[in-house]
Design an enzyme around this catalytic site. Structure first.
Site, PDB file in Angstrom:
ATOM      1  N   THR A  64       0.887  -1.149   0.000  1.00 28.58           N
ATOM      2  CA  THR A  64       0.000   0.000   0.000  1.00 28.58           C
ATOM      3  C   THR A  64       0.927   1.200   0.000  1.00 28.58           C
ATOM      4  O   THR A  64       2.081   1.083   0.392  1.00 28.58           O
ATOM      5  CB  THR A  64      -0.864   0.004   1.282  1.00 28.58           C
ATOM      6  OG1 THR A  64      -1.776  -1.100   1.244  1.00 28.58           O
ATOM      7  CG2 THR A  64      -1.685   1.267   1.431  1.00 28.58           C
ATOM      8  N   VAL A  68     -12.935  -5.994  -0.208  1.00 30.12           N
ATOM      9  CA  VAL A  68     -12.582  -4.625   0.156  1.00 30.12           C
ATOM     10  C   VAL A  68     -11.651  -4.689   1.354  1.00 30.12           C
ATOM     11  O   VAL A  68     -11.945  -5.370   2.340  1.00 30.12           O
ATOM     12  CB  VAL A  68     -13.835  -3.791   0.501  1.00 30.12           C
ATOM     13  CG1 VAL A  68     -13.428  -2.391   0.940  1.00 30.12           C
ATOM     14  CG2 VAL A  68     -14.785  -3.728  -0.690  1.00 30.12           C
ATOM     15  N   GLY A  69     -10.534  -4.016   1.271  1.00 32.79           N
ATOM     16  CA  GLY A  69      -9.563  -4.025   2.357  1.00 32.79           C
ATOM     17  C   GLY A  69      -9.745  -2.872   3.317  1.00 32.79           C
ATOM     18  O   GLY A  69     -10.795  -2.213   3.362  1.00 32.79           O
ATOM     19  N   ASP A  70      -8.698  -2.600   4.073  1.00 29.76           N
ATOM     20  CA  ASP A  70      -8.774  -1.588   5.138  1.00 29.76           C
ATOM     21  C   ASP A  70      -8.661  -0.163   4.636  1.00 29.76           C
ATOM     22  O   ASP A  70      -9.162   0.773   5.267  1.00 29.76           O
ATOM     23  CB  ASP A  70      -7.651  -1.839   6.152  1.00 29.76           C
ATOM     24  CG  ASP A  70      -6.269  -1.655   5.532  1.00 29.76           C
ATOM     25  OD1 ASP A  70      -5.564  -0.699   5.900  1.00 29.76           O
ATOM     26  OD2 ASP A  70      -5.882  -2.469   4.672  1.00 29.76           O
ATOM     27  N   THR A  86      -0.491   0.113   6.637  1.00 34.47           N
ATOM     28  CA  THR A  86      -0.159  -0.790   5.552  1.00 34.47           C
ATOM     29  C   THR A  86       0.082  -2.175   6.125  1.00 34.47           C
ATOM     30  O   THR A  86       0.576  -2.306   7.248  1.00 34.47           O
ATOM     31  CB  THR A  86       1.075  -0.315   4.764  1.00 34.47           C
ATOM     32  OG1 THR A  86       1.396  -1.277   3.755  1.00 34.47           O
ATOM     33  CG2 THR A  86       2.284  -0.124   5.668  1.00 34.47           C
ATOM     34  N   GLY A  87      -0.282  -3.200   5.364  1.00 32.83           N
ATOM     35  CA  GLY A  87      -0.082  -4.557   5.856  1.00 32.83           C
ATOM     36  C   GLY A  87      -1.257  -5.447   5.515  1.00 32.83           C
ATOM     37  O   GLY A  87      -1.866  -5.323   4.448  1.00 32.83           O
ATOM     38  N   GLY A 121      -4.718  -6.276   5.462  1.00 32.29           N
ATOM     39  CA  GLY A 121      -5.888  -5.426   5.603  1.00 32.29           C
ATOM     40  C   GLY A 121      -6.960  -5.959   6.522  1.00 32.29           C
ATOM     41  O   GLY A 121      -7.590  -5.203   7.269  1.00 32.29           O
TER      42      GLY A 121
END
Length: 334
Positions: free
Chosen positions: A204, A233-235, A254-255, A257
């Site tokens: 990210t 859908v991620g974070d 970042t990482g 999600g």
């Protein structure tokens, strides 16, 4: 300079001199190999340095935190080394689906987009959503229609293609076929050392800044996870999770999600600072060391005084930071 007094903060925040500006950025966190050729490492350092310079120049010239955050992320979105915009990873279906979020903490105005396939710079669209729409989030085709309405550049899917990302998808699909069919984009315990620098897992880009007027801004943009499943859908576009800004702090995560979302990470940091109360360092350490597990995430943040936090519980994070007092760092590993 403005003297800021915080009577209810922890000892480290009782009385602080506000910096004129401060900026931090990241280009992803994960198990980043240190065994790569020196030329590859140097290329990443050079890119991070260039991105940082873009934001520094804006803020040092009296520009806004909004502009600094957007332009820094635009550079990273246009750079195929990072998993955002050009160089975004592939989904399970062999496409690119991009997410982004933009937020101003002083007003809590925010804009996010998710699942866009043809927007060249999703962070620019997220900012437009914040500034020109009564809504906070637009998804998929609706977000792309809104991009046309506000004049944000569209591109074909081929624009995002890079060979290394395509090869990463093929490896992920092979691993999934050999396994039990579980989504390999969700990293099992034994695979947390996957070689992020090849773009297989984490990635990210983001930036946070505070400007001379005290505006606190956070922005994040991503291509998601390699082999992510249909509709995932991620974070990043979830306000309060991967992206958040309040009147005390701006955070970009970042990482992994799913883990970042479950911890409501950005809001957790802000609330810990505001209501415990605690310093930025204490809040960041709480999130990464006590809430999240080792190997799951990295975080950048800047508070209203210009204090900067860049740390991770992975073995590396592409990152940079700078402030008006001449403190400057570009780093990948500890």
């Amino acid at each position: 300079m403005v003297l800021v007094v915080g009577c209810t903060q922890s000892d480290g925040q009782q009385e602080q001199q506000k910096k004129e500006w401060a900026l931090a950025l990241h280009g992803g966190a994960g198990a980043i190999s240190e065994d790569r050729p020196d030329s590859v490492k140097q290329a990443y350092f050079d890119d991070l340095d260039e991105a940082l310079t873009i934001g520094e120049d804006i803020l040092a010239d009296g520009g806004s935190a909004e502009d600094a955050v957007e332009k820094v992320i635009n550079y990273l979105e246009d750079n195929p080394r990072f998993n955002a915009g050009k160089g975004a990873v592939f989904t399970h279906d062999g496409e690119h689906e991009l997410d982004a979020a933009f937020m101003v903490g002083n007003t809590r105005e925010a804009g996010t987009v998710t699942g866009v396939k043809t927007v060249k710079n999703p962070i620019t669209l997220a900012r437009k959503v914040m500034e020109t729409s009564e809504h906070v989030m637009f998804a998929t085709e609706g977000a792309e229609r809104y991009a046309d309405k506000v004049g944000v550049e569209r591109v074909d899917q081929e624009y995002f293609y890079t060979e290394s990302r395509y090869e990463a998808l093929q490896r992920a699909l092979d691993q999934e076929e050999e396994g039990d069919g579980k989504q390999s984009s969700l990293i099992p315990e034994e695979d947390k050392t996957a070689l992020y620098a090849d773009g297989e897992k984490y990635g990210t880009v983001g930036a946070v800044a505070v400007d001379k007027d005290g505006q606190i801004v956070a922005g994040t943009s991503t291509g998601g996870m390699t082999n992510k499943k249909f509709g995932r859908v991620g974070d990043v576009p979830i306000i309060g999770s991967g992206t958040y800004a309040s009147d005390v702090v701006a955070v970009s995560m970042t990482g992994w999600g799913e883990k970042i979302m479950r911890a409501v990470s950005g809001h957790t940091v802000s609330s810990y600072m505001k209501y415990k109360p605690a310093s930025l360092e204490e809040a960041g350490d709480y999130l990464l060391q006590e809430v999240l597990n080792p190997g799951e995430a990295g975080m950048i943040a800047v508070d209203k005084y210009g204090n900067i936090y860049t740390d991770m519980n992975t073995n590396g994070m592409f990152r940079g930071s700078s402030d008006s007092e001449g403190n400057r760092e570009v780093a990948i590993w500890d």
